[in-house]
Structures are given as C-alpha cells and as structure tokens.
Design an enzyme around this catalytic site. Structure first.
Site, PDB file in Angstrom:
ATOM      1  N   PRO A  10     -13.679   8.361   3.014  1.00  0.00           N
ATOM      2  CA  PRO A  10     -14.603   8.527   2.030  1.00  0.00           C
ATOM      3  C   PRO A  10     -14.572   7.540   0.920  1.00  0.00           C
ATOM      4  CG  PRO A  10     -12.810   9.970   2.174  1.00  0.00           C
ATOM      5  CD  PRO A  10     -12.708   8.964   3.490  1.00  0.00           C
ATOM      6  N   ASN A  11     -15.648   7.444   0.473  1.00  0.00           N
ATOM      7  CA  ASN A  11     -16.089   6.613  -0.905  1.00  0.00           C
ATOM      8  C   ASN A  11     -16.019   5.066  -0.702  1.00  0.00           C
ATOM      9  OD1 ASN A  11     -16.952   9.123  -2.416  1.00  0.00           O
ATOM     10  ND2 ASN A  11     -14.662   9.581  -2.198  1.00  0.00           N
ATOM     11  N   ARG A  18     -17.431   0.728  -7.063  1.00  0.00           N
ATOM     12  CA  ARG A  18     -16.722   1.945  -7.400  1.00  0.00           C
ATOM     13  C   ARG A  18     -15.380   1.518  -8.364  1.00  0.00           C
ATOM     14  NH1 ARG A  18     -12.434   5.085  -3.093  1.00  0.00           N
ATOM     15  NH2 ARG A  18     -11.869   6.569  -4.400  1.00  0.00           N
ATOM     16  N   TYR A  23     -10.133  -0.843  -8.000  1.00  0.00           N
ATOM     17  CA  TYR A  23     -10.491  -1.218  -6.390  1.00  0.00           C
ATOM     18  C   TYR A  23     -11.084  -2.756  -6.237  1.00  0.00           C
ATOM     19  CZ  TYR A  23      -9.604   3.825  -5.673  1.00  0.00           C
ATOM     20  OH  TYR A  23      -9.230   4.909  -5.616  1.00  0.00           O
ATOM     21  N   ASN A  72      -7.901   2.886   6.345  1.00  0.00           N
ATOM     22  CA  ASN A  72      -7.617   3.310   4.922  1.00  0.00           C
ATOM     23  C   ASN A  72      -8.632   4.845   4.957  1.00  0.00           C
ATOM     24  OD1 ASN A  72      -7.908   4.036   2.095  1.00  0.00           O
ATOM     25  ND2 ASN A  72      -8.404   1.875   1.624  1.00  0.00           N
ATOM     26  N   ALA A  75      -9.181   9.767   0.153  1.00  0.00           N
ATOM     27  CA  ALA A  75      -8.597  10.856  -0.286  1.00  0.00           C
ATOM     28  C   ALA A  75      -7.987  11.681   0.830  1.00  0.00           C
ATOM     29  CB  ALA A  75      -9.507  11.593  -1.141  1.00  0.00           C
ATOM     30  N   GLU A  96      -1.458   2.608   8.064  1.00  0.00           N
ATOM     31  CA  GLU A  96      -1.958   3.218   6.843  1.00  0.00           C
ATOM     32  C   GLU A  96      -2.152   2.244   5.790  1.00  0.00           C
ATOM     33  OE1 GLU A  96      -0.100   6.648   5.132  1.00  0.00           O
ATOM     34  OE2 GLU A  96      -0.846   6.364   3.256  1.00  0.00           O
ATOM     35  N   HIS A  98      -3.878   1.071   1.669  1.00  0.00           N
ATOM     36  CA  HIS A  98      -4.435   1.366   0.385  1.00  0.00           C
ATOM     37  C   HIS A  98      -4.570   0.245  -0.450  1.00  0.00           C
ATOM     38  CE1 HIS A  98      -3.979   5.650   1.280  1.00  0.00           C
ATOM     39  NE2 HIS A  98      -2.777   5.300   1.664  1.00  0.00           N
ATOM     40  N   ARG A 105       0.058   5.913  -9.207  1.00  0.00           N
ATOM     41  CA  ARG A 105      -1.123   6.786  -9.795  1.00  0.00           C
ATOM     42  C   ARG A 105      -0.825   8.232  -9.934  1.00  0.00           C
ATOM     43  NH1 ARG A 105      -6.088   5.013  -6.666  1.00  0.00           N
ATOM     44  NH2 ARG A 105      -7.168   6.047  -8.233  1.00  0.00           N
TER      45      ARG A 105
HETATM   46  C1  DQA Z   1      -7.427   4.640  -1.592  1.00  0.00           C
HETATM   47  C2  DQA Z   1      -6.363   5.640  -2.326  1.00  0.00           C
HETATM   48  C3  DQA Z   1      -6.777   7.109  -2.421  1.00  0.00           C
HETATM   49  O1  DQA Z   1      -5.985   7.689  -3.108  1.00  0.00           O
HETATM   50  C4  DQA Z   1      -8.306   7.174  -2.666  1.00  0.00           C
HETATM   51  O2  DQA Z   1      -8.324   8.452  -2.962  1.00  0.00           O
HETATM   52  C5  DQA Z   1      -9.164   6.317  -2.514  1.00  0.00           C
HETATM   53  C6  DQA Z   1      -8.653   4.817  -2.306  1.00  0.00           C
HETATM   54  C7  DQA Z   1      -6.764   3.110  -1.927  1.00  0.00           C
HETATM   55  O3  DQA Z   1      -7.474   2.198  -1.103  1.00  0.00           O
HETATM   56  O4  DQA Z   1      -6.288   2.591  -2.912  1.00  0.00           O
HETATM   57  O5  DQA Z   1     -10.141   6.689  -1.819  1.00  0.00           O
HETATM   58  O6  DQA Z   1      -6.933   4.783  -0.357  1.00  0.00           O
END
Ligand code: DQA
Length: 140
Positions: A10-11, A18, A23, A72, A75, A96, A98, A105
């Site tokens: 998501p996102n 964003r 990011y 990735n 959240a 995994e 990020h 954070r």
């Molecule tokens: C993320 C870190 C997550 O905590 C966050 O909710 C994201 C992006 C990252 O790539 O740093 O959406 O996965």
C-alpha cells in the site's frame, strides 16, 4: 533465466511523490527500468497493490514458480499475520524490503509480523534496498 517477483504494497504506487524526504523522488517504474537493464539476465516481474488480499493472491500465484520474491509490504508489514502465513505457504524465498530504515522511525514500525517467515530483511538503503535484496536472492 532466473525469475524474481517484486511485490509492493500500500501507498508505494505513489513513490516519487509520497513524502520525498523519506522515500526519495524517483518513481518506482524508473528505478525498475534501471534494475532490469542492470540485471538483463534476470526476469524481474513487478506487481503493486493497495489491497492486502491482492498481495496474498500474488504471493500464491508466483511463489511456486519463481526463484524468489522481494516484498515491500508497506504498513501491512507491521499488522498482517495473513501475509506471514502466505509467505510460509510458498516455497520461494521471500526477502522483506523497506526503503526507509524502519528502526530509526516510530516504534510501531520496529515490529515486523512477516520478518520471521522471510529469508532475510533489507531496509534503509532507499530504492537500492531492492537491488541488495535481489543480490541476496541471486547469491543464495
Ligand atoms: C516502508 C516502511 C513502512 O513502515 C511504511 O508503512 C511504508 C513504506 C518503506 O519502504 O520504508 O509504507 O515499507
């Protein structure tokens, strides 16, 4: 030819626009072009969804016939036992990933409900986290 699946949650469709301070400002599609050019001998497939069930469906659909998944989960990393179960359900190794260093954070980002089912974790290197995960999968 090795087959690697990248899955963004998501996102992450908004990468480049964003929160660029967190990011970066590069759209994921641009980064993907450069990754595919650099690893021309690897088939790199890409999927993004904002919907948890669609991420699970994609893990099921690709996790039996790919050489690895770079995930990735955004959240959902911090909330989803269903994703953990999906990762456990398939034979492909999952890394995994990020973009940000989640451990530098908010406290809720320090917890991953999927890391325990993954082959490894890469975080904090910007979009290069995906390339480092790819190196890990190709090496292992
Ligand atoms: C993320 C870190 C997550 O905590 C966050 O909710 C994201 C992006 C990252 O790539 O740093 O959406 O996965």
């Amino acid at each position: 030819m090795k087959k690697i699946q990248i899955i963004n949650g998501p996102n992450l469709n908004l990468l480049g626009r964003r929160e660029p301070g967190v990011y970066g400002s590069q759209p994921f599609e641009d980064f993907l072009d450069s990754l595919r050019a650099r690893y021309a001998d690897v088939q790199i497939d890409y999927f993004q969804s904002n919907i948890e069930g669609e991420l699970i469906d994609r893990i099921h659909a690709t996790g039996f016939d790919s050489d690895g998944i770079i995930l990735n989960a955004g959240a959902y990393t911090h909330t989803s036992i269903a994703l953990q179960d999906a990762i456990r359900a398939v034979p492909a190794p999952v890394v995994e990933v990020h973009i940000s260093n989640v451990h530098a954070r908010e406290a809720f980002r320090h917890v991953s409900l999927i890391a325990c089912a993954c082959r490894g974790v890469v975080c904090g290197f910007g979009l290069d986290s995906y390339r480092l995960a790819l190196e890990g999968l190709l090496g292992g």
